[in-house]
Design a protein around this motif. Sequence first.
Motif, PDB file in Angstrom:
ATOM      1  N   ASN A   1     -20.112 -31.821  13.949  1.00 23.12           N
ATOM      2  CA  ASN A   1     -19.089 -32.684  13.483  1.00 23.12           C
ATOM      3  C   ASN A   1     -17.850 -32.024  13.865  1.00 23.12           C
ATOM      4  O   ASN A   1     -16.666 -32.963  14.310  1.00 23.12           O
ATOM      5  CB  ASN A   1     -19.273 -32.935  11.953  1.00 23.12           C
ATOM      6  N   ASP A   2     -17.732 -30.892  13.892  1.00 22.40           N
ATOM      7  CA  ASP A   2     -16.357 -30.046  14.063  1.00 22.40           C
ATOM      8  C   ASP A   2     -16.139 -30.201  15.559  1.00 22.40           C
ATOM      9  O   ASP A   2     -14.753 -30.296  16.003  1.00 22.40           O
ATOM     10  CB  ASP A   2     -16.431 -28.686  14.027  1.00 22.40           C
ATOM     11  N   ARG A   3     -17.178 -30.465  16.606  1.00 22.94           N
ATOM     12  CA  ARG A   3     -16.929 -30.387  18.013  1.00 22.94           C
ATOM     13  C   ARG A   3     -16.470 -31.791  18.183  1.00 22.94           C
ATOM     14  O   ARG A   3     -15.565 -32.193  19.305  1.00 22.94           O
ATOM     15  CB  ARG A   3     -18.334 -30.110  18.718  1.00 22.94           C
ATOM     16  N   ASP A   4     -16.921 -32.900  17.644  1.00 21.31           N
ATOM     17  CA  ASP A   4     -16.522 -34.104  17.770  1.00 21.31           C
ATOM     18  C   ASP A   4     -15.218 -34.259  17.378  1.00 21.31           C
ATOM     19  O   ASP A   4     -14.328 -35.123  17.994  1.00 21.31           O
ATOM     20  CB  ASP A   4     -17.517 -35.162  16.995  1.00 21.31           C
ATOM     21  N   PHE A   5     -14.639 -33.860  16.174  1.00 18.59           N
ATOM     22  CA  PHE A   5     -13.210 -33.520  15.585  1.00 18.59           C
ATOM     23  C   PHE A   5     -12.453 -32.993  16.774  1.00 18.59           C
ATOM     24  O   PHE A   5     -11.244 -33.477  16.840  1.00 18.59           O
ATOM     25  CB  PHE A   5     -13.286 -32.824  14.320  1.00 18.59           C
ATOM     26  N   LEU A   6     -12.767 -31.920  17.552  1.00 18.56           N
ATOM     27  CA  LEU A   6     -11.939 -31.249  18.440  1.00 18.56           C
ATOM     28  C   LEU A   6     -11.467 -32.197  19.528  1.00 18.56           C
ATOM     29  O   LEU A   6     -10.410 -32.469  20.154  1.00 18.56           O
ATOM     30  CB  LEU A   6     -12.657 -30.054  18.922  1.00 18.56           C
ATOM     31  N   ARG A   7     -12.669 -32.891  20.078  1.00 19.50           N
ATOM     32  CA  ARG A   7     -12.525 -34.141  21.118  1.00 19.50           C
ATOM     33  C   ARG A   7     -11.567 -35.060  20.626  1.00 19.50           C
ATOM     34  O   ARG A   7     -10.507 -35.535  21.311  1.00 19.50           O
ATOM     35  CB  ARG A   7     -13.947 -34.663  21.545  1.00 19.50           C
ATOM     36  N   ARG A   8     -11.706 -35.490  19.526  1.00 17.50           N
ATOM     37  CA  ARG A   8     -10.756 -36.602  18.770  1.00 17.50           C
ATOM     38  C   ARG A   8      -9.268 -35.947  18.640  1.00 17.50           C
ATOM     39  O   ARG A   8      -8.321 -36.848  18.961  1.00 17.50           O
ATOM     40  CB  ARG A   8     -11.460 -37.025  17.698  1.00 17.50           C
ATOM     41  N   MET A   9      -9.150 -34.855  18.162  1.00 20.91           N
ATOM     42  CA  MET A   9      -7.956 -34.303  18.152  1.00 20.91           C
ATOM     43  C   MET A   9      -7.279 -34.247  19.570  1.00 20.91           C
ATOM     44  O   MET A   9      -5.988 -34.469  19.685  1.00 20.91           O
ATOM     45  CB  MET A   9      -7.668 -33.050  17.314  1.00 20.91           C
ATOM     46  N   GLY A  10      -7.882 -33.733  20.344  1.00 25.35           N
ATOM     47  CA  GLY A  10      -7.538 -33.578  21.689  1.00 25.35           C
ATOM     48  C   GLY A  10      -6.783 -34.884  22.346  1.00 25.35           C
ATOM     49  O   GLY A  10      -5.605 -34.965  22.999  1.00 25.35           O
ATOM     50  N   THR A  11      -7.350 -36.142  21.978  1.00 24.92           N
ATOM     51  CA  THR A  11      -6.909 -37.281  22.424  1.00 24.92           C
ATOM     52  C   THR A  11      -5.766 -37.812  21.401  1.00 24.92           C
ATOM     53  O   THR A  11      -4.823 -38.368  21.841  1.00 24.92           O
ATOM     54  CB  THR A  11      -8.053 -38.322  22.085  1.00 24.92           C
ATOM     55  N   ALA A  12      -5.818 -37.376  20.099  1.00 25.68           N
ATOM     56  CA  ALA A  12      -4.749 -37.786  19.200  1.00 25.68           C
ATOM     57  C   ALA A  12      -3.602 -37.208  19.485  1.00 25.68           C
ATOM     58  O   ALA A  12      -2.408 -37.768  18.886  1.00 25.68           O
ATOM     59  CB  ALA A  12      -5.234 -37.625  17.763  1.00 25.68           C
ATOM     60  N   THR A  13      -3.386 -35.841  19.801  1.00 25.71           N
ATOM     61  CA  THR A  13      -2.133 -35.327  19.951  1.00 25.71           C
ATOM     62  C   THR A  13      -1.623 -35.402  21.386  1.00 25.71           C
ATOM     63  O   THR A  13      -0.772 -34.251  21.729  1.00 25.71           O
ATOM     64  CB  THR A  13      -2.281 -33.845  19.348  1.00 25.71           C
ATOM     65  N   GLU A  14      -2.151 -36.018  22.341  1.00 24.79           N
ATOM     66  CA  GLU A  14      -1.541 -36.178  23.635  1.00 24.79           C
ATOM     67  C   GLU A  14      -0.135 -36.096  23.941  1.00 24.79           C
ATOM     68  O   GLU A  14       0.403 -35.737  24.699  1.00 24.79           O
ATOM     69  CB  GLU A  14      -2.383 -36.896  24.525  1.00 24.79           C
ATOM     70  N   LYS A  15       0.227 -37.113  23.118  1.00 26.51           N
ATOM     71  CA  LYS A  15       1.714 -37.505  23.123  1.00 26.51           C
ATOM     72  C   LYS A  15       2.278 -36.264  21.941  1.00 26.51           C
ATOM     73  O   LYS A  15       2.230 -36.323  21.010  1.00 26.51           O
ATOM     74  CB  LYS A  15       2.156 -38.667  22.811  1.00 26.51           C
ATOM     75  N   PRO A  16       3.407 -35.898  22.674  1.00 26.90           N
ATOM     76  CA  PRO A  16       4.220 -34.989  21.685  1.00 26.90           C
ATOM     77  C   PRO A  16       4.933 -35.915  20.555  1.00 26.90           C
ATOM     78  O   PRO A  16       5.492 -37.018  20.816  1.00 26.90           O
ATOM     79  CB  PRO A  16       5.527 -34.318  22.573  1.00 26.90           C
ATOM     80  N   LEU A  17       5.259 -35.073  19.769  1.00 24.32           N
ATOM     81  CA  LEU A  17       6.124 -35.824  18.386  1.00 24.32           C
ATOM     82  C   LEU A  17       7.452 -36.324  18.724  1.00 24.32           C
ATOM     83  O   LEU A  17       7.947 -37.241  18.360  1.00 24.32           O
ATOM     84  CB  LEU A  17       6.084 -35.035  17.202  1.00 24.32           C
ATOM     85  N   SER A  18       8.011 -35.504  19.685  1.00 25.96           N
ATOM     86  CA  SER A  18       9.358 -36.069  20.196  1.00 25.96           C
ATOM     87  C   SER A  18       9.190 -37.036  20.976  1.00 25.96           C
ATOM     88  O   SER A  18      10.539 -37.700  21.143  1.00 25.96           O
ATOM     89  CB  SER A  18       9.918 -34.618  21.005  1.00 25.96           C
ATOM     90  N   SER A  19       8.229 -37.639  21.189  1.00 30.97           N
ATOM     91  CA  SER A  19       8.267 -38.984  22.027  1.00 30.97           C
ATOM     92  C   SER A  19       8.456 -40.231  21.028  1.00 30.97           C
ATOM     93  O   SER A  19       8.479 -41.360  21.575  1.00 30.97           O
ATOM     94  CB  SER A  19       7.255 -39.190  22.921  1.00 30.97           C
ATOM     95  N   PHE A  20       8.373 -39.995  19.826  1.00 27.04           N
ATOM     96  CA  PHE A  20       8.516 -41.075  18.688  1.00 27.04           C
ATOM     97  C   PHE A  20       9.952 -41.119  18.153  1.00 27.04           C
ATOM     98  O   PHE A  20      10.192 -39.943  17.937  1.00 27.04           O
ATOM     99  CB  PHE A  20       7.206 -40.782  17.646  1.00 27.04           C
TER     100      PHE A  20
END
Length: 512
Positions: free
Chosen positions: A378-397
């Motif tokens: 489950n942690d490995r799956d979570f790593l993959r999801r976080m990699g996708t979820a954080t692709e854009k920097p916060l400064s772009s919002f």
Amino acid sequence: MTHERWQRTVAYLNDLKDRFGGVDQVLLWAGYPNLGVDTRSNLDLMDSLPGGLHSAVDAFRQANPKLLIQLPYKPWDIATNGLGQHDPSRYADLMARAGADGLNLDTMDSLGPFVVPPSQSKPEMPVTEFFAAARQAGLQHAIIEPELGLYDGLFLLNTTAQGWLYTLAQCPPVVGCSERTPFAPLVSLQKWIARGSMPHVCGRWSTQRSQEILTAYFNAIGYAAWENIFGIWNGINPRDAELLKRAMLILRHFGHFLSDPGVAWLPFYPVQKLTSKGENVYVSKFVGSDRELFLIINTGLQTADAQDWMLQVPQSDHFRFYDLYRGDDVHLERVNTCLVKSCNERIHRAQTAQLHLSVEGGGIGAILKVRVGKMHPNDRDFLRRMGTATEKPLSSFADKVSLAKQTYHPGDGGAGTLSNTGGMVVVNGSAAFEFRVVGSEIEDTYRGGQNFVKLGVDVQFPWEDEAVKYHVAHNVSIKDLLVDKFPVTNEMFAAFLKETSYVPVAWSSLWT
């Protein structure tokens, strides 16, 4: 419960999930602005929700079975609810009938204020009384949450696991935070003493939420995403919403670990600050039997890159480090130094891992240290999801919320005619009527004659640039009016509906 009500509830929860990751708990507030209009108490108003209180709770239950639902207790409702006699048992019965999970004690801390009849002189501990009444009603795990936290009532942790924290984020409670500024986080004493506690950082007036969100993340506690302040809209800006979404992804995934009493918590774990950009990086470490979790915040305005700060951790070849935020391995160096006393006896094996990673200004990070071969799928799956979820920097919002403009759409000018004017009186019009009005919102955005926060409050009339609560007098032209001499009663309205077969468009939102 109607299908329409269920659809509206789903749409509401989906909007919250899309914008900032959703909620785990809701407080059903059926008070303002209706309380005091008639003789109904706050209990009556909750029962008067369309379909009844149980139907409202059931709509949320069906939309999200894991959602916790609280009801409000308003001790100041003494005009319609008396002096609070038997309130603990009455509200416990209400919770049981509605299927709710707990009670929010509005305006109260763990020791009061609690309205006590003059003949009663014994000290009052409302959290204990409401908790005991809930258990008596069969609610063994009711959430009794004082709005103002525990303060001097920390000994009551056995009867409550929550509480709002207006001051933990250090934003002024009355005016909130309007700018992002560097700060050092505070530690929740409640969370420190009872690891399973879940107090909530709350700041109703902040237009910049990052200070509150970062503080909640550092403490691994909740955040009250309060946007509709009793009719005043203070929406979370897109950048803060994305920060909250990412923070909650991590906290929810490791929720059981972070609330486990057997997990040690080391706030303010030592950080090597190498440049001025790394001065505002803080680390909160949680240590379990086979894993360690480092929650990282950067309260500064600039990104702290790998060369600006460093985390040093005792290390052996049996553990690996993962960058949970970016879903990747952590860049580290090993040096032969000893950071803990226990390694003095085996100095030949002592090593320190020097970890380097970048944390965006006003952003977060997370590192997982786990024994080799013990990484859960489950942690490995979570790593993959976080990699996708954080692709854009916060400064772009977007970091600001623009006030919503209101537009006026005139009607047909009253072209219709009245065939029955019985019981009506003529009110003479005026070519220059001075129109004065003030909004009825219970909360206010003015202190000392100053507007402390710029929010779209109340109505924007055609001659105004934005919605405001306090409207400047304006001359308008008004024709003669025919007005009913007496207010329309429920009985008269029911007769009108029956005679005309008229069905209101928003029927489900009418009080019954």
